[in-house]
Design an enzyme around this catalytic site. Structure first.
Site, PDB file in Angstrom:
ATOM      1  N   TYR A 115     -27.939   0.955  47.732  1.00  0.00           N
ATOM      2  CA  TYR A 115     -28.262  -0.468  47.899  1.00  0.00           C
ATOM      3  C   TYR A 115     -29.027  -0.981  46.693  1.00  0.00           C
ATOM      4  CZ  TYR A 115     -30.544  -4.678  49.648  1.00  0.00           C
ATOM      5  OH  TYR A 115     -31.008  -5.971  49.780  1.00  0.00           O
ATOM      6  N   GLU A 169     -32.238 -10.341  56.780  1.00  0.00           N
ATOM      7  CA  GLU A 169     -33.637 -10.449  56.374  1.00  0.00           C
ATOM      8  C   GLU A 169     -34.491 -10.925  57.545  1.00  0.00           C
ATOM      9  OE1 GLU A 169     -35.102  -9.380  53.821  1.00  0.00           O
ATOM     10  OE2 GLU A 169     -33.504  -9.070  52.350  1.00  0.00           O
ATOM     11  N   TRP A 189     -36.952  -2.432  55.696  1.00  0.00           N
ATOM     12  CA  TRP A 189     -35.589  -2.809  55.330  1.00  0.00           C
ATOM     13  C   TRP A 189     -34.601  -1.681  55.580  1.00  0.00           C
ATOM     14  CZ3 TRP A 189     -32.479  -6.527  55.209  1.00  0.00           C
ATOM     15  CH2 TRP A 189     -31.285  -6.480  54.493  1.00  0.00           C
TER      16      TRP A 189
END
Length: 214
Positions: free
Chosen positions: A41, A63, A71
């Protein structure tokens, strides 16, 4: 195992070890650690400018889902989110009924928070209204950085910020349009993710790569 198979197997192992060594020797931002999914990522997505409306919508929802969580928790569930929420098609998402959203709350592939799950519909409706008014969500959201990536040239983790005047303005505008889970901190993380800011550390190999893209 035949000799040819042994040779092929040995070559595969050597290649994997070589790739692992190369990956380990590359300078990266500290936060991705050694998790392969996080590294991928970081290397391939985070900080790279996004102008595709569907992807911009997806990242806004993810988000928001992250609020109060890490995350990586969301990243590991991203494919589940894509399946559960019809690949983040805002037209489909905006049409969900209360019953459909309540059913999605039972799915263990996503974070089963009622407010977050129901906000997908709310945000999809708001998203489509913005597209109707501005022509695209891309045109609307990138106005907060003047249509270009802000390069912060961070030298260490201590230099990292979590909000900015731009994220404050974005949050205020999105709230005015009816979005949920879009506080300034979430907006800044979103800006980092979709390349509205380049917050890779200056010694990270992605820092110059992204600067060459903008």
């Amino acid at each position: 195992m035949r000799k040819s198979q042994k040779t092929e197997y040995s070559a595969t192992i050597e290649k994997q070890e070589s790739n692992a060594a190369a990956t380990a020797s590359v300078s990266r931002c500290w936060w991705c650690g050694d998790d392969p999914l996080y590294i991928q990522y970081h290397d391939e997505e985070w900080g790279r400018p996004v102008h595709d409306d569907r992807k911009l919508f997806e990242m806004l929802i993810l988000e928001g889902a992250q609020a109060g969580l890490s995350w990586i928790t969301i990243l590991r569930r991203r494919e589940g989110y894509r399946t559960v929420f019809d690949n983040f098609d805002p037209v489909v998402n905006a049409a969900y009924t209360d019953e459909e959203l309540s059913e999605k709350l039972k799915d263990e592939r996503i974070i089963r928070n009622r407010l977050k799950v129901f906000s997908v519909r709310t945000n999809a409706v708001a998203f489509l209204k913005i597209v109707e008014s501005f022509g695209s969500f891309d045109a609307f959201i990138w106005q907060f950085t003047g249509g270009k990536t802000i390069v912060n040239s961070l030298k260490s983790p201590e230099d990292v910020i979590v909000t900015s005047p731009e994220s404050d303005a974005m949050s205020k505008a999105l709230k005015k349009h009816g979005f949920k889970f879009i506080g300034s901190t979430i907006c800044y993380a979103y800006m980092q993710a979709v390349g509205m800011v380049n917050d890779h550390l200056t010694d990270c190999h992605c820092y110059q790569t992204i600067n060459h893209l903008i």
